[in-house]
Write an enzyme that holds these catalytic residues in place. Structure first.
Site, PDB file in Angstrom:
ATOM      1  N   ASN A   9      47.980  42.498  -9.322  1.00  0.00           N
ATOM      2  CA  ASN A   9      48.229  43.696 -10.127  1.00  0.00           C
ATOM      3  C   ASN A   9      46.876  44.214 -10.603  1.00  0.00           C
ATOM      4  O   ASN A   9      46.274  43.645 -11.513  1.00  0.00           O
ATOM      5  CB  ASN A   9      49.135  43.349 -11.311  1.00  0.00           C
ATOM      6  CG  ASN A   9      49.327  44.528 -12.261  1.00  0.00           C
ATOM      7  OD1 ASN A   9      49.032  45.670 -11.910  1.00  0.00           O
ATOM      8  ND2 ASN A   9      49.816  44.254 -13.451  1.00  0.00           N
ATOM      9  N   TRP A  10      46.399  45.285  -9.980  1.00  0.00           N
ATOM     10  CA  TRP A  10      45.068  45.812 -10.308  1.00  0.00           C
ATOM     11  C   TRP A  10      45.041  46.531 -11.649  1.00  0.00           C
ATOM     12  O   TRP A  10      43.963  46.863 -12.150  1.00  0.00           O
ATOM     13  CB  TRP A  10      44.599  46.757  -9.214  1.00  0.00           C
ATOM     14  CG  TRP A  10      44.303  46.094  -7.905  1.00  0.00           C
ATOM     15  CD1 TRP A  10      44.465  44.774  -7.581  1.00  0.00           C
ATOM     16  CD2 TRP A  10      43.796  46.732  -6.722  1.00  0.00           C
ATOM     17  NE1 TRP A  10      44.090  44.547  -6.279  1.00  0.00           N
ATOM     18  CE2 TRP A  10      43.677  45.729  -5.727  1.00  0.00           C
ATOM     19  CE3 TRP A  10      43.443  48.044  -6.407  1.00  0.00           C
ATOM     20  CZ2 TRP A  10      43.204  46.009  -4.443  1.00  0.00           C
ATOM     21  CZ3 TRP A  10      42.980  48.332  -5.128  1.00  0.00           C
ATOM     22  CH2 TRP A  10      42.852  47.315  -4.161  1.00  0.00           C
ATOM     23  N   LYS A  11      46.220  46.816 -12.201  1.00  0.00           N
ATOM     24  CA  LYS A  11      46.304  47.577 -13.455  1.00  0.00           C
ATOM     25  C   LYS A  11      45.481  48.872 -13.327  1.00  0.00           C
ATOM     26  O   LYS A  11      45.437  49.459 -12.246  1.00  0.00           O
ATOM     27  CB  LYS A  11      45.875  46.706 -14.634  1.00  0.00           C
ATOM     28  CG  LYS A  11      46.700  45.406 -14.725  1.00  0.00           C
ATOM     29  CD  LYS A  11      46.503  44.668 -16.023  1.00  0.00           C
ATOM     30  CE  LYS A  11      47.358  43.417 -16.024  1.00  0.00           C
ATOM     31  NZ  LYS A  11      47.290  42.692 -17.313  1.00  0.00           N
ATOM     32  N   HIS A  93      56.644  45.573 -16.797  1.00  0.00           N
ATOM     33  CA  HIS A  93      55.479  44.795 -17.211  1.00  0.00           C
ATOM     34  C   HIS A  93      55.337  44.874 -18.724  1.00  0.00           C
ATOM     35  O   HIS A  93      55.663  45.880 -19.349  1.00  0.00           O
ATOM     36  CB  HIS A  93      54.214  45.326 -16.533  1.00  0.00           C
ATOM     37  CG  HIS A  93      53.031  44.432 -16.677  1.00  0.00           C
ATOM     38  ND1 HIS A  93      52.269  44.407 -17.831  1.00  0.00           N
ATOM     39  CD2 HIS A  93      52.479  43.514 -15.841  1.00  0.00           C
ATOM     40  CE1 HIS A  93      51.300  43.511 -17.683  1.00  0.00           C
ATOM     41  NE2 HIS A  93      51.404  42.955 -16.490  1.00  0.00           N
ATOM     42  N   GLU A  95      52.956  45.365 -20.611  1.00  0.00           N
ATOM     43  CA  GLU A  95      52.161  46.489 -21.115  1.00  0.00           C
ATOM     44  C   GLU A  95      52.974  47.770 -21.142  1.00  0.00           C
ATOM     45  O   GLU A  95      52.807  48.608 -22.043  1.00  0.00           O
ATOM     46  CB  GLU A  95      50.905  46.637 -20.254  1.00  0.00           C
ATOM     47  CG  GLU A  95      49.938  45.470 -20.455  1.00  0.00           C
ATOM     48  CD  GLU A  95      48.981  45.245 -19.313  1.00  0.00           C
ATOM     49  OE1 GLU A  95      48.189  44.291 -19.409  1.00  0.00           O
ATOM     50  OE2 GLU A  95      49.019  46.004 -18.324  1.00  0.00           O
ATOM     51  N   GLU A 164      56.134  36.470 -17.380  1.00  0.00           N
ATOM     52  CA  GLU A 164      54.780  36.664 -17.885  1.00  0.00           C
ATOM     53  C   GLU A 164      54.791  36.495 -19.402  1.00  0.00           C
ATOM     54  O   GLU A 164      55.136  37.433 -20.127  1.00  0.00           O
ATOM     55  CB  GLU A 164      54.228  38.034 -17.483  1.00  0.00           C
ATOM     56  CG  GLU A 164      55.218  39.195 -17.606  1.00  0.00           C
ATOM     57  CD  GLU A 164      54.527  40.535 -17.721  1.00  0.00           C
ATOM     58  OE1 GLU A 164      53.384  40.658 -17.282  1.00  0.00           O
ATOM     59  OE2 GLU A 164      55.146  41.448 -18.293  1.00  0.00           O
ATOM     60  N   GLY A 170      45.586  38.201 -20.393  1.00  0.00           N
ATOM     61  CA  GLY A 170      44.298  38.736 -20.818  1.00  0.00           C
ATOM     62  C   GLY A 170      43.720  38.063 -22.038  1.00  0.00           C
ATOM     63  O   GLY A 170      42.739  38.539 -22.612  1.00  0.00           O
ATOM     64  N   SER A 208      47.694  34.659 -16.760  1.00  0.00           N
ATOM     65  CA  SER A 208      46.320  34.174 -16.602  1.00  0.00           C
ATOM     66  C   SER A 208      46.210  33.076 -15.543  1.00  0.00           C
ATOM     67  O   SER A 208      45.644  32.014 -15.780  1.00  0.00           O
ATOM     68  CB  SER A 208      45.758  33.678 -17.940  1.00  0.00           C
ATOM     69  OG  SER A 208      45.633  34.752 -18.848  1.00  0.00           O
ATOM     70  N   GLY A 229      46.608  39.172 -12.534  1.00  0.00           N
ATOM     71  CA  GLY A 229      45.917  40.304 -13.140  1.00  0.00           C
ATOM     72  C   GLY A 229      44.430  40.271 -12.866  1.00  0.00           C
ATOM     73  O   GLY A 229      43.963  40.633 -11.795  1.00  0.00           O
ATOM     74  N   GLY A 230      43.641  39.819 -13.853  1.00  0.00           N
ATOM     75  CA  GLY A 230      42.190  39.877 -13.758  1.00  0.00           C
ATOM     76  C   GLY A 230      41.610  39.225 -12.522  1.00  0.00           C
ATOM     77  O   GLY A 230      40.684  39.756 -11.891  1.00  0.00           O
TER      78      GLY A 230
END
Length: 246
Positions: A9-11, A93, A95, A164, A170, A208, A229-230
């Site tokens: 997920n590049w966000k 998600h 967010e 999640e 994050g 994470s 994610g990251g």
């Protein structure tokens, strides 16, 4: 035996140059034993599809509208995603739930819209730190999933589910493999009550995940891969996670 699935997920990250470099790095590191996909920002979906032509890696979007079409400025429909070949779309998600106040029912409606056009929704559920500390984890995730089960009925077996824990996104915190497995087992049991396909459905972990913890997490019986994610923004890290999902 459920084949593992790893989804990046590049966000809201990326540029044409950065994306090309990232995708080239991931392609060069393959092939992988797991199914692999990347969910990219809307402006880059078509370029991503071209970059992945002939590759085993698939692609998707990070959100979709619950509406078919109409006067919904800024929205993107599932029909549009299907039209450009999207395999997956992330819905619900944390967010989106937090920053855009998306309700459980809206998430379910988005999942239904995606399935109607042959796009597989990756439905996210998860609790906040406050909810976990209050002992509400199971109640929260079961409530979130229940809305999707109720809306999709017999089609629930066609989704990918992602757990999640919001407190582990994050923040550098990660649920222990045992904590993650416990919630995945709860979700699997809830799905088993709703569909005969539950044992074949994939439930991803999305908190994470990194190269150094991926193998242990993916070794749990009900964790079928990850929503990354990251670490998905670094080709070497993402490839290492994909290799861990055997």
């Amino acid at each position: 035996m459920r084949k593992k699935l790893v989804v990046g997920n590049w966000k809201m990250h990326g540029s044409r140059a950065a994306n090309a470099s990232l995708l080239n790095g991931v392609k060069e590191a393959g092939p992988f034993n797991a199914d692999v996909a990347v969910c990219v920002p809307f402006p880059y979906i078509t370029e991503t599809s071209l970059a992945l032509t002939g590759q085993a890696i698939t692609f998707g979007a990070q959100d979709c509208s619950a509406h078919e079409q109409g006067a919904y400025t800024g929205e993107v429909s599932s029909a549009m995603l299907a039209d450009i070949g999207c395999r997956y779309v992330i819905v619900g998600h944390s967010e989106r739930r937090a920053y855009h106040q998306e309700s459980d029912q809206l998430v379910a409606d988005k999942a239904k819209a995606a399935l109607a056009h042959g796009v597989t929704p990756i439905v996210c559920v998860g609790e906040t730190l406050a909810e976990r500390e209050a002992g509400q984890t199971e109640a929260v995730v079961k409530r979130q999933l229940a809305a999707v089960i109720h809306t999709l009925t017999h089609c629930i077996g066609e989704i990918v589910l992602a757990y999640e824990p919001v407190w582990a996104i994050g923040t550098g915190l990660t649920a222990t493999p045992e904590q993650a497995q416990a919630v995945h087992a709860v979700l699997r049991k809830q799905l088993q009550a709703a569909t005969q396909k539950a044992d074949a459905m994939r439930i991803l972990y999305g908190g994470s995940v990194k190269p150094d913890n991926a193998q242990t997490l993916f070794g749990q019986p009900d964790i079928d891969g990850g929503l990354i994610g990251g670490a998905a923004l670094k080709a070497a890290d993402f490839a290492a996670i994909c290799r861990a999902a055997t």
